[in-house]
Enzyme design. Structure first.
Site, mmCIF file in Angstrom:
data_model
loop_
_atom_site.group_PDB
_atom_site.id
_atom_site.type_symbol
_atom_site.label_atom_id
_atom_site.label_comp_id
_atom_site.label_asym_id
_atom_site.label_seq_id
_atom_site.Cartn_x
_atom_site.Cartn_y
_atom_site.Cartn_z
ATOM 1 N N CYS A 73 12.955 17.939 39.400
ATOM 2 C CA CYS A 73 13.686 16.780 40.252
ATOM 3 C C CYS A 73 12.759 15.575 39.771
ATOM 4 O O CYS A 73 11.556 15.566 39.920
ATOM 5 C CB CYS A 73 13.427 17.229 41.927
ATOM 6 N N CYS A 183 18.184 11.497 37.178
ATOM 7 C CA CYS A 183 18.036 12.500 38.461
ATOM 8 C C CYS A 183 18.932 13.620 38.089
ATOM 9 O O CYS A 183 19.908 13.676 37.220
ATOM 10 C CB CYS A 183 18.907 11.917 39.747
HETATM 11 N N1 DGL Z 1 17.675 15.808 41.897
HETATM 12 C C1 DGL Z 1 16.804 14.951 42.671
HETATM 13 C C2 DGL Z 1 16.060 13.876 41.279
HETATM 14 O O1 DGL Z 1 16.061 14.520 40.256
HETATM 15 C C3 DGL Z 1 16.961 14.195 43.771
HETATM 16 C C4 DGL Z 1 18.173 14.030 44.370
HETATM 17 C C5 DGL Z 1 17.965 13.675 45.778
HETATM 18 O O2 DGL Z 1 17.498 14.722 46.558
HETATM 19 O O3 DGL Z 1 18.274 12.640 46.175
HETATM 20 O O4 DGL Z 1 15.669 12.877 41.606
#
Ligand code: DGL
Length: 261
Positions: A73, A183
């Protein structure tokens, strides 16, 4: 060699974009995937709140005796990975926005970084832009709302196309020829982005992160025995059935075992 599992976490399905590469590269590793869907989305939350979740999740994963953690993440990596490394006695591999590869691949000298507010407002992002983005125009594009579409099975819909258009049009019109998927949810929007902006180059660092994780395991003598069968355990802080359905919608076999939360 070490037969213990590897922990992987994200706010939801985004980390599966890293996990799919990791499982392909290291098929005999056991993995525990923590989907923090009760706190999804991370993107708009204050960094201190995301950091608190990251600590609670890693604490839980350590109780399942993980030997390494992949912070799959970008938002959590931005707000917590440095502190996690200070506190927990396992190696961490996390996400860094792919500014360097984008700058290297851009012919126009202008790149767009598509990420959550949590990532774009963080020091880590500022550091990589300062380090690698000097020769290039780097345009930050807020993608808040895009992760929600992926999380709710809406990748590949007209709604996703419209959201991608809204996030990226001004950067593309300003000359960006390369878009960083900053993301881990966004690789699942690849077809929407390319459908909307044909010919744009996408930078997806998820495979590189999975490779780095395999390398860290090997260097630390933590790789699984070659005859071990791979496994996927799941911890979901929100609704398990909903998460399994979201996994299935992205092509993941929901045959994984449940690990008690
Ligand atoms: N998948 C997460 C990232 O890479 C965040 C998505 C979220 O929860 O806003 O930032």
């Amino acid at each position: 060699m070490d037969s213990r599992p590897v922990g992987v976490f994200d706010s939801g399905v985004g980390g599966l974009s890293v996990l799919r590469h990791f499982q392909r590269l290291a098929p005999n590793e056991r993995v525990i995937y923590f989907a923090d869907t009760a706190y999804f989305p991370y993107g708009p939350r204050p960094p201190a709140e995301v950091r608190k979740r990251a600590f609670a999740i890693v604490d839980r994963l350590i109780r399942s005796d993980v030997k390494m953690v992949i912070v799959a993440c970008n938002t959590a990596s931005a707000s917590a990975i440095a502190d996690l490394r200070q506190v927990f006695p396992v190696p961490f591999v996390g996400m860094v926005p792919g500014v360097k590869p984008a700058v290297q691949s851009s012919a126009s000298g202008c790149v767009a970084i598509l990420a959550t507010s949590g990532t774009l407002d963080g020091d880590l992002y500022q550091r990589v832009v300062d380090e690698f983005g000097r020769s290039t125009r780097v345009i930050s594009c807020h993608g808040d709302g895009l992760a929600d579409l992926v999380e709710h099975g809406k990748a590949g819909t007209p709604e996703a196309r419209a959201a991608v258009r809204a996030s990226l049009t001004s950067a593309i019109e300003a000359g960006a020829d390369t878009v960083v998927l900053g993301c881990t949810h966004y690789p699942f929007l690849e077809a929407d982005i390319l459908g909307e902006f044909p010919g744009v180059r996408l930078v997806d660092t998820s495979e590189a992160v999975a490779r780095r994780a395999v390398q860290v395991l090997a260097e630390s003598d933590l790789a699984a025995p070659p005859d071990q069968a791979g496994q996927l355990g799941l911890i979901v802080s929100g609704d398990r059935e909903q998460f399994r359905a979201a996994m299935a919608a992205l092509g993941f076999e929901p045959r994984s075992e449940e690990v008690p939360a």
